[in-house]
Scaffold this motif. Sequence first.
Motif, PDB file in Angstrom:
ATOM      1  N   UNK A  53      25.886   9.393  -3.501  1.00  0.00           N
ATOM      2  CA  UNK A  53      25.264   8.420  -4.403  1.00  0.00           C
ATOM      3  C   UNK A  53      24.806   9.089  -5.694  1.00  0.00           C
ATOM      4  N   UNK A  54      24.294  10.304  -5.586  1.00  0.00           N
ATOM      5  CA  UNK A  54      23.785  10.973  -6.771  1.00  0.00           C
ATOM      6  C   UNK A  54      24.923  11.282  -7.750  1.00  0.00           C
ATOM      7  N   UNK A  55      26.072  11.635  -7.209  1.00  0.00           N
ATOM      8  CA  UNK A  55      27.256  11.888  -8.033  1.00  0.00           C
ATOM      9  C   UNK A  55      27.648  10.606  -8.781  1.00  0.00           C
ATOM     10  N   UNK A  56      27.628   9.482  -8.058  1.00  0.00           N
ATOM     11  CA  UNK A  56      27.928   8.190  -8.691  1.00  0.00           C
ATOM     12  C   UNK A  56      26.881   7.859  -9.745  1.00  0.00           C
ATOM     13  N   UNK A  57      25.609   8.046  -9.417  1.00  0.00           N
ATOM     14  CA  UNK A  57      24.548   7.723 -10.385  1.00  0.00           C
ATOM     15  C   UNK A  57      24.657   8.577 -11.643  1.00  0.00           C
ATOM     16  N   UNK A  58      25.046   9.842 -11.477  1.00  0.00           N
ATOM     17  CA  UNK A  58      25.182  10.725 -12.649  1.00  0.00           C
ATOM     18  C   UNK A  58      26.237  10.155 -13.608  1.00  0.00           C
ATOM     19  N   UNK A  59      27.359   9.675 -13.037  1.00  0.00           N
ATOM     20  CA  UNK A  59      28.411   9.094 -13.889  1.00  0.00           C
ATOM     21  C   UNK A  59      27.904   7.806 -14.548  1.00  0.00           C
ATOM     22  N   UNK A  60      27.138   7.014 -13.806  1.00  0.00           N
ATOM     23  CA  UNK A  60      26.619   5.758 -14.357  1.00  0.00           C
ATOM     24  C   UNK A  60      25.573   6.031 -15.442  1.00  0.00           C
ATOM     25  N   UNK A  61      24.759   7.060 -15.238  1.00  0.00           N
ATOM     26  CA  UNK A  61      23.778   7.423 -16.276  1.00  0.00           C
ATOM     27  C   UNK A  61      24.489   7.794 -17.572  1.00  0.00           C
ATOM     28  N   UNK A  62      25.566   8.546 -17.430  1.00  0.00           N
ATOM     29  CA  UNK A  62      26.339   8.955 -18.605  1.00  0.00           C
ATOM     30  C   UNK A  62      26.893   7.720 -19.332  1.00  0.00           C
ATOM     31  N   UNK A  63      27.359   6.736 -18.554  1.00  0.00           N
ATOM     32  CA  UNK A  63      27.884   5.497 -19.159  1.00  0.00           C
ATOM     33  C   UNK A  63      26.769   4.699 -19.830  1.00  0.00           C
ATOM     34  N   UNK A  64      25.607   4.681 -19.190  1.00  0.00           N
ATOM     35  CA  UNK A  64      24.474   3.957 -19.778  1.00  0.00           C
ATOM     36  C   UNK A  64      24.072   4.618 -21.083  1.00  0.00           C
ATOM     37  N   UNK A  65      24.056   5.945 -21.071  1.00  0.00           N
ATOM     38  CA  UNK A  65      23.721   6.719 -22.267  1.00  0.00           C
ATOM     39  C   UNK A  65      24.722   6.422 -23.388  1.00  0.00           C
ATOM     40  N   UNK A  66      25.992   6.224 -23.024  1.00  0.00           N
ATOM     41  CA  UNK A  66      27.041   5.969 -24.017  1.00  0.00           C
ATOM     42  C   UNK A  66      27.069   4.506 -24.465  1.00  0.00           C
ATOM     43  N   UNK A  67      26.139   3.704 -23.946  1.00  0.00           N
ATOM     44  CA  UNK A  67      26.076   2.304 -24.357  1.00  0.00           C
ATOM     45  C   UNK A  67      27.081   1.406 -23.655  1.00  0.00           C
ATOM     46  N   UNK A  68      27.703   1.921 -22.588  1.00  0.00           N
ATOM     47  CA  UNK A  68      28.680   1.099 -21.854  1.00  0.00           C
ATOM     48  C   UNK A  68      28.029   0.286 -20.737  1.00  0.00           C
ATOM     49  N   UNK A  69      26.747   0.544 -20.512  1.00  0.00           N
ATOM     50  CA  UNK A  69      25.971  -0.262 -19.564  1.00  0.00           C
ATOM     51  C   UNK A  69      24.718  -0.739 -20.281  1.00  0.00           C
ATOM     52  N   UNK A  70      24.144  -1.816 -19.758  1.00  0.00           N
ATOM     53  CA  UNK A  70      22.891  -2.309 -20.317  1.00  0.00           C
ATOM     54  C   UNK A  70      21.805  -1.235 -20.165  1.00  0.00           C
ATOM     55  N   UNK A 108      31.199  -5.789 -11.195  1.00  0.00           N
ATOM     56  CA  UNK A 108      29.969  -4.996 -11.318  1.00  0.00           C
ATOM     57  C   UNK A 108      29.710  -4.652 -12.785  1.00  0.00           C
ATOM     58  N   UNK A 109      30.758  -4.385 -13.538  1.00  0.00           N
ATOM     59  CA  UNK A 109      30.558  -4.072 -14.958  1.00  0.00           C
ATOM     60  C   UNK A 109      30.137  -5.309 -15.751  1.00  0.00           C
ATOM     61  N   UNK A 110      30.604  -6.495 -15.345  1.00  0.00           N
ATOM     62  CA  UNK A 110      30.108  -7.714 -16.012  1.00  0.00           C
ATOM     63  C   UNK A 110      28.618  -7.888 -15.730  1.00  0.00           C
ATOM     64  N   UNK A 111      28.209  -7.516 -14.512  1.00  0.00           N
ATOM     65  CA  UNK A 111      26.804  -7.692 -14.132  1.00  0.00           C
ATOM     66  C   UNK A 111      25.882  -6.705 -14.845  1.00  0.00           C
ATOM     67  N   UNK A 112      26.373  -5.486 -15.079  1.00  0.00           N
ATOM     68  CA  UNK A 112      25.494  -4.438 -15.604  1.00  0.00           C
ATOM     69  C   UNK A 112      25.915  -3.924 -16.971  1.00  0.00           C
ATOM     70  N   UNK A 113      26.949  -4.534 -17.559  1.00  0.00           N
ATOM     71  CA  UNK A 113      27.389  -4.111 -18.881  1.00  0.00           C
ATOM     72  C   UNK A 113      26.382  -4.513 -19.949  1.00  0.00           C
TER      73      UNK A 113
END
Lengths: 203, 203
Positions: A139-156, A195-200
């Motif tokens: 899960x932490x590996x997945x969260x790290x990738x998601x944090x990076x996407x959030x940082x890049x503005x690809x997630x809300x 999931x990306x529509x929900x959290x984009x």
Amino acid sequence: MCAMKAHKAPNSARRNEQSRQAILTATRELIAEVGYAKVTIEAIASRAGVGKQTIYRWWPSKGFVVLESFVALIETEEGAVELPDTGDIEADLKLVMRETMEEFATPAFEAPIRALNTEIINDPALAEAYNEKLAAPTDEVMRARLRSARHAGQLSPDADLDLMAEMLYGPLYQRWLLRSGPLTPEFADGLVEAVLRAFGPRA
Amino acid sequence: MCAMKAHKAPNSARRNEQSRQAILTATRELIAEVGYAKVTIEAIASRAGVGKQTIYRWWPSKGFVVLESFVALIETEEGAVELPDTGDIEADLKLVMRETMEEFATPAFEAPIRALNTEIINDPALAEAYNEKLAAPTDEVMRARLRSARHAGQLSPDADLDLMAEMLYGPLYQRWLLRSGPLTPEFADGLVEAVLRAFGPRA
């Protein structure tokens, strides 16, 4: 006396580590050869060249040895513990989910993990060990990738990354465990897109 | 001869149905009293007042009898097989998910369903029966409510209702089965809100 002890400790530690690795390797080999259900602590001890009591001193039951043997496998494949980061979260997640589904459909992987899940379901202590040693690092590996996407503005900016990870893995886990539907690339893609529509980022 | 047969058939059918109900009731009672693992076909037969062979003639194993005993319970609670439809899909789904989580956290429900899941995981035929007899009717009830919401314009016209149902139930199932997190009202609400963002009407 003091010198002897200092001399003895490293040897003993090394022997312990060798025994531990032999036990974990024997466990994985036996599962592959005879299937999880038929693997016994006796058989593991015999193949690893250790006494049964050595295994029972380190692990409370077969389920814990098996769990540890999988954890050890992940720890040695260090390259596998990071998700791809091409800068495109949708492409990266689709790749990861497709690969995860393929892995779950591989008999050599599927059989022991299915058997391990059977024991986890009815053993809260084993469930805790599983969540801590196998699920949490994944899960932490997945969260790290998601944090990076959030940082890049690809997630809300307020995207709940824990919930996001559960929404990616939960439906896959349920389909796999209950065999309630096929693990297809289309399922992986549809899940990622939803999931990306929900959290984009909000429009 | 002909008249006797015509007379006999209904009696035989009635006796069979009485035996069937007695077996299913005995199964549920025994699970509640001694726990799933300790329930035997012998004990069920003895309490139901039938022979063991009667049970084996109708069901291939304990898992199938237990599954049927739960299906029978749902069939008699006819009021429970429809989701609330207040016209507000978010409020209705939150209520349903919160209630489902409460039910999963109830020991009397939890223990036998957990045990049944253990068998389903390793028995593809039982998994198929479970999906057909228990999961499919539950999913259809959910889909009916989602169709109504889509019709009312509260979901996107192209919303994939099957995927939506899996995204609602999958994370709940995983958390419950692996005890990987608490089944709280907040979790239910967050899940519903995320799924509705994914499948709601596009802005």
